[in-house]
Design an enzyme around this catalytic site. Structure first.
Site: not given
Lengths: 413, 413
Positions: A178, A180-182, A185
């Site tokens: 994932s 994009g999420d990381s 973050g």
């Protein structure tokens, strides 16, 4: 669910003493706070009584995800039912004792629970508040569901994760994590520290809290190099290049005799000459088709066919040894097993065995990044059980055992 | 090469006043400093008189890369021939006036030029020094050439960038950008701010500089989620899943009638029920093969075939409209053109037109990430000409025009 004694080891690293409150779930906000906790911050993660769903993501052992052991490490977990009318006041009290709040609810959702920015800052006016979301806190897409695969496609990344047009009917790939999420973050962690520096620095600090609005889509687009500038200036739409790099050759993955791949990058004159010699074809370095990078790019299909014909006669391991001996950048493509055994990662503490009572055996985890050579972070404990620190953290707010038991009976915690 | 008046606009953002010296080239260190400069830092980039090679990377207009307009933005460029014996003293003087030095030479190379950590700190003992490299400053791979594609393969990412085994003979793809380099740069920016906070914070600061050792390989591995924990606990080696997510279905890219793809994520019960209804196949939601996520995963080939048969009857745009109307997360796969036109990116200032004299027209650039809502960074100027600020920056060291001219005549600058 019972309160266990905190497994805390003393904080280490440059962020020791920093207090972070996480109102997060899934990947983006929890990854952000993992990075802060790895460098020493005290992260209190607020979870619903059922726990963050990521505790059951990926492969499981008796209902426990090994991933959680790493994703939740170094944090303290407290349960709070944010839908209960008594929860918001507790969150505000926790925020009042924090330097930072990190959250990744859908935009506006915390506000509806009485936990908008102003409420969070009621007891801590200089709080840094980091909102992480799929598309950002404003704009026409604000209220859309934030799935990582959507954001990666909107940000321009997915389009490039494909073989060139006409090569295959298979779809463009998701890159397996994932990302994009990381990325969101990680951008959040950077922004939080920038805001804290400006707030707290002795001479230049202004004592003000700041509000970050980090979007998954924005984070992806920020990584896309010349994609936008080239389109704007030249009108060219960057296209997928499969295993290659569009501007350099040879650099690709090549098939070996054992059915695996070798990655090599021989896209400079001396490197290509060495590769040609290693292949037993030294004349290729002077061949007009391959004599310089533009020529090699123009004839890349034939060039890669020739290289692949050579690699195809060798096992990947043998090929790798020969390329290394010739000082040509190359590597096998590491699977989880190879990563775990890699001597460089082992040397640098990037593959660590972490004791985890949830599994009765050590769990392999990635180490701490960035490595601060003279003040390194640490893996102090693995992802805790849901609410393992509820009593401890509420105790720091001055709530005694009876008060916590009452909250528990009411379904608040 | 001539010194032009600095195009500087006043710094904006939380890092205004921060002084950063970049001894960088290519992607990793310059990307790190771009992030710092976007939030307001004064970044002085040291380049050889011929300039950073990235100025000519990717597509070119009259020898200028549009990418550079974004990659070099907000920085001041000075030329220095680091091989000249007089250069090291100038770098040390610049370091003495800086908060941070960021570099991405091969490990040990700066040391050999008289610019090791101790030398850099001679006039600024509390300097934060960030080393960014392919494999790190120590360990058995330390001296290997640091190509991004190598690090991405070693870190476990490349292995997952593929279709499942047996699906195709094509190689695993490179994801189209130098993600490993940019990740290392982003981790560097985070680490720098963490080190600065600990150094400078009013109450908890210790006044000490710190040394960061950021490896491209480590940065990639840090993003790999459950890869290591699952291997360690279960012995399972995560395998590539192509366009899908291994743990949820349906979520993939599906072919449309116009030859493009639609990404959709309908991997929850309500979403899948809505998708089935939209497809005109409401009975699928109750079909034992698809009745819950485990069943859908077990029958994902058939499930995706059915969805693909439906999407294949529609253009991607039509399919996207229908999915949006049904509130099912979905998107077209954005190319550069779609990114540039995207209303959300435009609304959020993530696609900006930046005046750039190198092109005689505005250049499209990605905006600033993270967005600090109450103190945003800015694009103050595009990537400058090589050495555009040599005179200005050396002037700040107290060197007059004659002294700079002498250095130029000697080939130092």
């Amino acid at each position: 669910m019972s309160d266990i004694a905190s497994q805390t080891s003393p904080a280490a690293g440059p962020l020791a003493g920093l207090r972070v409150l996480e109102l997060g779930h899934f990947v983006a906000a929890p990854f952000c706070t993992r990075l802060l906790a790895d460098l020493g911050a005290d992260v209190v993660k607020v979870e619903p009584p059922g726990g963050d769903p990521v505790r059951q993501w990926g492969q499981l052992v008796d209902g426990h995800a090994p991933w959680w052991s790493m994703h939740g490490r170094n944090k303290r977990s407290i349960t709070l039912n944010l839908k209960h009318p008594k929860a918001a006041a507790i969150v505000r009290d926790l925020a009042a004792r924090s330097d930072v709040v990190v959250e990744n609810f859908r935009p506006g959702q915390l506000d509806r629970m009485g936990l908008g920015d102003a409420a969070l800052r009621a007891g801590r006016p200089d709080l840094v508040v980091a909102h992480i979301s799929g598309f950002g806190q404003d704009g026409p897409y604000r209220d859309r569901a934030a799935f990582g695969v959507i954001g990666e496609a909107l940000g321009g990344l997915r389009h490039l994760c494909n073989h060139p047009a006409g090569t295959t009917d298979l779809p463009p790939i998701r890159i397996g994590i994932s990302i994009g999420d990381s990325l969101a973050g990680l951008y959040g962690a950077f922004g939080i520290m920038a805001a804290l520096w400006r707030r707290d620095a002795a001479r230049v600090g202004d004592g003000r809290g700041r509000t970050l609005d980090v979007a998954l889509t924005d984070s992806v687009l920020s990584m896309m190099e010349g994609l936008l500038p080239e389109y704007g200036v030249l009108g060219t739409v960057r296209q997928p290049a499969g295993s290659r790099i569009p501007t350099a050759a040879p650099t690709s993955a090549y098939p070996c005799a054992d059915g695996t791949w070798i990655v090599l990058a021989a896209n400079s004159q001396p490197l290509f000459a060495r590769l040609a010699a290693l292949m037993g074809r030294p004349e290729l370095a002077a061949d007009p088709r391959f004599v310089d990078n533009p020529a090699r790019l123009a004839n890349v299909e034939e060039l890669d066919r020739l290289i692949g014909a050579w690699t195809g006669t060798l096992t990947a391991a043998d090929c790798d040894r020969r390329l290394e001996a010739a000082d040509i950048p190359a590597t096998l493509i590491a699977s989880a097993a190879a990563v775990a055994a890699d001597p460089q990662f082992r040397h640098r503490g990037m593959v660590r065995e972490v004791e985890d009572p949830a599994f009765g055996r050590p769990v392999l985890q990635a180490g701490v990044v960035p490595h601060v050579a003279d003040d390194p972070g640490a893996i102090r404990w693995p992802g805790p059980a849901v609410g393992a620190h509820t009593g401890e953290v509420l105790g720091e707010l001055g709530l005694g055992e009876a008060a916590v038991a009452a909250l528990r009976a009411e379904g608040v915690v």
